[in-house]
Structure formats: structure tokens, C-alpha cells
Scaffold this motif. Sequence first.
Motif, PDB file in Angstrom:
ATOM      1  N   ASP A   1       0.812  -1.218   0.000  1.00 13.25           N
ATOM      2  CA  ASP A   1       0.000   0.000   0.000  1.00 13.25           C
ATOM      3  C   ASP A   1       0.850   1.274   0.000  1.00 13.25           C
ATOM      4  OD1 ASP A   1      -2.248  -1.638   0.133  1.00 13.25           O
ATOM      5  OD2 ASP A   1      -2.230  -1.631   2.325  1.00 13.25           O
ATOM      6  N   ALA A   2       2.142   1.122  -0.262  1.00 15.21           N
ATOM      7  CA  ALA A   2       3.068   2.250  -0.107  1.00 15.21           C
ATOM      8  C   ALA A   2       2.713   3.428  -0.993  1.00 15.21           C
ATOM      9  CB  ALA A   2       4.496   1.798  -0.395  1.00 15.21           C
ATOM     10  N   LEU A   3       2.168   3.157  -2.167  1.00 16.48           N
ATOM     11  CA  LEU A   3       1.884   4.237  -3.106  1.00 16.48           C
ATOM     12  C   LEU A   3       0.449   4.744  -3.011  1.00 16.48           C
ATOM     13  CD1 LEU A   3       3.834   3.104  -6.304  1.00 16.48           C
ATOM     14  CD2 LEU A   3       4.484   4.831  -4.613  1.00 16.48           C
ATOM     15  N   ASP A   4      -0.291   4.350  -1.991  1.00 14.01           N
ATOM     16  CA  ASP A   4      -1.650   4.868  -1.817  1.00 14.01           C
ATOM     17  C   ASP A   4      -1.690   6.390  -1.760  1.00 14.01           C
ATOM     18  OD1 ASP A   4      -2.629   2.330  -1.910  1.00 14.01           O
ATOM     19  OD2 ASP A   4      -3.251   2.223   0.200  1.00 14.01           O
ATOM     20  N   PRO A   5      -0.728   7.055  -1.067  1.00 13.69           N
ATOM     21  CA  PRO A   5      -0.755   8.527  -1.062  1.00 13.69           C
ATOM     22  C   PRO A   5      -0.597   9.113  -2.469  1.00 13.69           C
ATOM     23  CG  PRO A   5       0.609   7.718   0.730  1.00 13.69           C
ATOM     24  CD  PRO A   5       0.299   6.536  -0.135  1.00 13.69           C
TER      25      PRO A   5
ATOM     26  N   ARG B   1      -6.962  14.318  -3.965  1.00 12.87           N
ATOM     27  CA  ARG B   1      -7.255  14.350  -2.525  1.00 12.87           C
ATOM     28  C   ARG B   1      -6.052  14.794  -1.691  1.00 12.87           C
ATOM     29  NH1 ARG B   1      -9.322   9.334  -4.040  1.00 12.87           N
ATOM     30  NH2 ARG B   1      -7.707   8.238  -2.873  1.00 12.87           N
ATOM     31  N   LEU B   2      -4.863  14.766  -2.261  1.00 15.37           N
ATOM     32  CA  LEU B   2      -3.658  15.210  -1.575  1.00 15.37           C
ATOM     33  C   LEU B   2      -2.853  16.081  -2.530  1.00 15.37           C
ATOM     34  CD1 LEU B   2      -2.140  12.069   0.265  1.00 15.37           C
ATOM     35  CD2 LEU B   2      -3.182  14.073   1.332  1.00 15.37           C
ATOM     36  N   SER B   3      -2.069  16.981  -1.963  1.00 16.38           N
ATOM     37  CA  SER B   3      -1.141  17.739  -2.789  1.00 16.38           C
ATOM     38  C   SER B   3       0.039  16.840  -3.162  1.00 16.38           C
ATOM     39  CB  SER B   3      -0.631  18.972  -2.041  1.00 16.38           C
ATOM     40  OG  SER B   3       0.222  18.595  -0.975  1.00 16.38           O
ATOM     41  N   HIS B   4       0.786  17.243  -4.161  1.00 19.59           N
ATOM     42  CA  HIS B   4       1.987  16.518  -4.572  1.00 19.59           C
ATOM     43  C   HIS B   4       2.955  16.408  -3.397  1.00 19.59           C
ATOM     44  CE1 HIS B   4       5.794  15.799  -6.709  1.00 19.59           C
ATOM     45  NE2 HIS B   4       5.098  15.472  -7.783  1.00 19.59           N
ATOM     46  N   PHE B   5       3.184  17.529  -2.712  1.00 21.13           N
ATOM     47  CA  PHE B   5       4.107  17.521  -1.575  1.00 21.13           C
ATOM     48  C   PHE B   5       3.604  16.591  -0.473  1.00 21.13           C
ATOM     49  CE2 PHE B   5       5.505  18.926   2.578  1.00 21.13           C
ATOM     50  CZ  PHE B   5       6.877  19.046   2.416  1.00 21.13           C
ATOM     51  N   ALA B   6       2.325  16.671  -0.142  1.00 20.21           N
ATOM     52  CA  ALA B   6       1.772  15.850   0.929  1.00 20.21           C
ATOM     53  C   ALA B   6       1.894  14.374   0.611  1.00 20.21           C
ATOM     54  CB  ALA B   6       0.317  16.222   1.191  1.00 20.21           C
ATOM     55  N   ALA B   7       1.694  14.007  -0.648  1.00 19.60           N
ATOM     56  CA  ALA B   7       1.794  12.602  -1.036  1.00 19.60           C
ATOM     57  C   ALA B   7       3.208  12.080  -0.851  1.00 19.60           C
ATOM     58  CB  ALA B   7       1.340  12.425  -2.481  1.00 19.60           C
ATOM     59  N   LEU B   8       4.202  12.823  -1.356  1.00 15.83           N
ATOM     60  CA  LEU B   8       5.586  12.381  -1.192  1.00 15.83           C
ATOM     61  C   LEU B   8       6.010  12.409   0.276  1.00 15.83           C
ATOM     62  CD1 LEU B   8       7.529  13.932  -4.215  1.00 15.83           C
ATOM     63  CD2 LEU B   8       6.518  11.664  -3.982  1.00 15.83           C
ATOM     64  N   HIS B   9       5.574  13.431   1.002  1.00 17.35           N
ATOM     65  CA  HIS B   9       5.899  13.533   2.420  1.00 17.35           C
ATOM     66  C   HIS B   9       5.399  12.303   3.172  1.00 17.35           C
ATOM     67  CE1 HIS B   9       5.368  14.936   6.612  1.00 17.35           C
ATOM     68  NE2 HIS B   9       6.443  15.665   6.371  1.00 17.35           N
ATOM     69  N   GLU B  10       4.198  11.847   2.830  1.00 15.86           N
ATOM     70  CA  GLU B  10       3.635  10.677   3.504  1.00 15.86           C
ATOM     71  C   GLU B  10       4.365   9.399   3.112  1.00 15.86           C
ATOM     72  OE1 GLU B  10      -0.677   8.393   4.022  1.00 15.86           O
ATOM     73  OE2 GLU B  10      -0.612  10.504   3.397  1.00 15.86           O
ATOM     74  N   ILE B  11       4.666   9.253   1.832  1.00  9.12           N
ATOM     75  CA  ILE B  11       5.401   8.057   1.393  1.00  9.12           C
ATOM     76  C   ILE B  11       6.758   7.993   2.074  1.00  9.12           C
ATOM     77  CG2 ILE B  11       6.518   6.941  -0.577  1.00  9.12           C
ATOM     78  CD1 ILE B  11       4.234   8.136  -2.311  1.00  9.12           C
ATOM     79  N   PHE B  12       7.503   9.090   2.027  1.00  8.99           N
ATOM     80  CA  PHE B  12       8.830   9.113   2.646  1.00  8.99           C
ATOM     81  C   PHE B  12       8.734   8.909   4.152  1.00  8.99           C
ATOM     82  CE2 PHE B  12      10.388  12.191  -0.907  1.00  8.99           C
ATOM     83  CZ  PHE B  12      10.354  11.147  -1.825  1.00  8.99           C
ATOM     84  N   GLY B  13       7.669   9.407   4.744  1.00  8.06           N
ATOM     85  CA  GLY B  13       7.489   9.278   6.188  1.00  8.06           C
ATOM     86  C   GLY B  13       7.178   7.872   6.638  1.00  8.06           C
ATOM     87  N   ASN B  14       6.853   7.002   5.692  1.00  6.42           N
ATOM     88  CA  ASN B  14       6.549   5.608   6.027  1.00  6.42           C
ATOM     89  C   ASN B  14       7.718   4.661   5.787  1.00  6.42           C
ATOM     90  OD1 ASN B  14       3.884   6.094   6.838  1.00  6.42           O
ATOM     91  ND2 ASN B  14       3.116   5.952   4.746  1.00  6.42           N
TER      92      ASN B  14
END
Length: 219
Positions: free
Chosen positions: A31-35, A43-56
Amino acid sequence: MPDAILVSDFDGTMTSHDFFRLVAERLMGPDALDPWEAYKAGRLSHFAALHEIFGNIRAPEDDVVAVVRSMELDPGLAGSLARLRQAGWEVVVASAGCGWYIGRLLAEAGVTLVVHANPGQYRPGGPLVMEAPKDSPFSCEDTGVDKAAVVRDALSRATVVAFAGDGGADLPASLLVPADLRFARHELAEALAARGEKFRPYAVWSEVAEALLAAGGKP
């Protein structure tokens, strides 16, 4: 004042692969690429999506560095940069990715460039903490770094400005330069083609440099 400026994306442009896709595939769960899917759905900004992926990311730093190296930085980069600079070109990187891995790859290649990217650091065992750039004239809520603003700055400093990119988020920046100085592949090429906009395709970044140098070697 430079004679000409090339503004270039990094992931998937100077490299063969995007870091976020590789790290998700090699070190993270299904599910890593769900963001990222949430970003594409609006539903998410580009930055928010990468921030969440990297944060996991949870892995030893050496394992993540191995992924960074497998992004496959264009082996012709250093030589192409040298020839561009000799011909009067300045090269600027504008990336919505993270400066942590961009700086590492460029340093290992012996390359020094002006890089506008989201700063970050890798904590022991993870995650990669990416932050929006502070006090930057190119900050952007959606991507962290506003590539179009980087191009507009280049246009204020030089009469000849080129852009190279590969992602959908590169579209606004690419449209600011003339078609013969607009280099695209992958999602950016698809987006430009869908709008009926012309561009110059490339397979590896050094082809962009060679195309810019082809007309007598000067901008």
C-alpha cells in the motif's frame, strides 16, 4: 549574467527512475503508493503525497542509499554539464523531490549544481523526513518547490531558457519556454501532446544537452 539557462527536473529526468517509486517497490509494503494515488485523484497535494510516502520508510540508511543509487543518474551528466557551461549555459535543478538524495547522487558524480528542492534528512532506521523549503522565493504549497517560478526567474536573467522534465507536475514550467527549448518524456510528454503542444523528446538527460549544443555550440 548567463547567456542561457536550462532548468531541469531531477527524478526521472536526470535519472532513469523516480526515487519514490523505487523505494516503495523495494523497501515498503503493497500500500506504499496509496498517497500517490490520492494525489492523482486530487485528494492530496503533490508535496503531501511524497511527504507521507517518505514518512513511512522504515529501513537502515544503507538500504535506502542503495535504492538512491539505483535511480541511475545519467552517466553522461558530468561531461554534458561541462560542455554546456563552456558554451555559456547555466544549469539549474528544480525538483519537487527531496534534496537529501539529490545532493548525495550529484556529490557522488562529482557534480555541483544549483538545486531547488525540498530539504530533508534520513533518521536512523527511517523515516526520510522531507520539509517544505523555508524562506525560498520558489516555495509552493502544492509541490514544495514551484518549478514555474524557477523558470520565470531564469527568464528574468537570460534571454534563452530551456526546460527539461518528465512528470505531469512539470507542465506549467514547460509551457513557459518555446517549444524548441522544451524537452519532455513520460507523463509530461503525454500531457503536452494532449494539449497539442510541441516538444522535443529525449531518452536520457545528456541528449538534452547535446541538442542545445548542436546549433554551433552557443545559445
